[in-house]
Design a protein around this motif. Structure first.
Motif, PDB file in Angstrom:
ATOM      1  N   ALA A   1       0.818  -1.217   0.000  1.00 16.18           N
ATOM      2  CA  ALA A   1       0.000   0.000   0.000  1.00 16.18           C
ATOM      3  C   ALA A   1       0.848   1.261   0.000  1.00 16.18           C
ATOM      4  N   ALA A   2       1.985   1.198   0.712  1.00  9.79           N
ATOM      5  CA  ALA A   2       2.853   2.372   0.845  1.00  9.79           C
ATOM      6  C   ALA A   2       4.254   1.898   1.173  1.00  9.79           C
ATOM      7  N   GLY A   3       5.099   1.850   0.170  1.00  6.23           N
ATOM      8  CA  GLY A   3       6.463   1.352   0.353  1.00  6.23           C
ATOM      9  C   GLY A   3       7.422   2.354   0.964  1.00  6.23           C
ATOM     10  N   SER A   4       6.967   3.591   1.150  1.00  6.29           N
ATOM     11  CA  SER A   4       7.822   4.618   1.748  1.00  6.29           C
ATOM     12  C   SER A   4       6.985   5.459   2.705  1.00  6.29           C
ATOM     13  N   LEU A   5       7.670   6.217   3.549  1.00  6.55           N
ATOM     14  CA  LEU A   5       6.964   7.101   4.472  1.00  6.55           C
ATOM     15  C   LEU A   5       6.213   8.188   3.706  1.00  6.55           C
TER      16      LEU A   5
END
Length: 201
Positions: free
Chosen positions: A163-167
């Motif tokens: 869903a979100a590989g980074s901050l």
């Protein structure tokens, strides 16, 4: 206890009943209680992450700097692969200020943290109880669609990475009023403390 209701107890029997009864759950769990608990030794302590406390005193960009240095100097046995969410899980349990907040599946672990400081025995402690399935129903669709197929409403680090590989990618998700979104995930068993505390972040 539902919808922000406070329950005050006077003895251990009342406390155990209040923590383990599931009649108030908005998600109406059928097979297991969908509750995450957080124990604090004072009812005056806010639900605030270590990173939020630090950022109130420091300049921006602190999170990336802390995490980069943690990865650089972490013991080689602490290496959780390339997943940002695994790294954050291990860093949180080693005391690094992160955006994560410690929760547990166990009301007894929460009770331990609410009573572990003898200096706080003269004032009320608090145990927060959140129905994480009901909380996830409030997520923006881009996040909610990742967890809905599982049926239990709890994210894993793999689902979060998808869903979100980074901050920065995670911070793109916002509630309808533009605020950040709370999300509960179960970390992998990368650390004995994570296992022993039945951790949820």
């Amino acid at each position: 206890m539902g919808n922000g209701q406070e329950v005050h107890v006077e003895d251990l029997q009342q406390l155990i009943f209040a923590l383990t009864q599931d009649q108030w759950q908005p998600s109406e769990a059928k097979y297991r209680i969908n509750i995450a608990y957080r124990g604090l030794s004072s009812d005056e302590y806010p639900l605030e992450t270590g990173l939020a406390r630090l950022q109130a005193e420091a300049a921006g960009g602190l999170e990336q700097h802390l995490l980069r240095n943690f990865k650089k100097y972490a013991h080689r046995d602490a290496t959780p692969g390339d997943s940002l969410w695994n790294w954050l899980s291990v860093a949180q349990h080693h005391g690094l200020p992160t955006r994560l907040l410690d929760w547990t599946f166990s009301p007894y672990v929460a009770l331990h943290f609410a009573t572990s400081n003898p200096r706080g025995y003269g004032r009320p402690g608090v145990i927060w109880c959140v129905d994480y399935v009901a909380a996830h129903e409030l997520l923006p669709p881009g996040l909610r669609t990742h967890v809905e197929p599982l049926g239990h409403g709890l994210f894993t680090t793999e689902i979060l990475t998808a869903a979100a590989g980074s901050l920065e990618a995670f911070d793109e998700y916002r509630s309808d009023d533009g605020a950040g979104v709370p999300l509960f995930f179960e970390p992998p068993s990368l650390d004995d403390r994570i296992v022993n505390q039945s951790a949820v972040f």
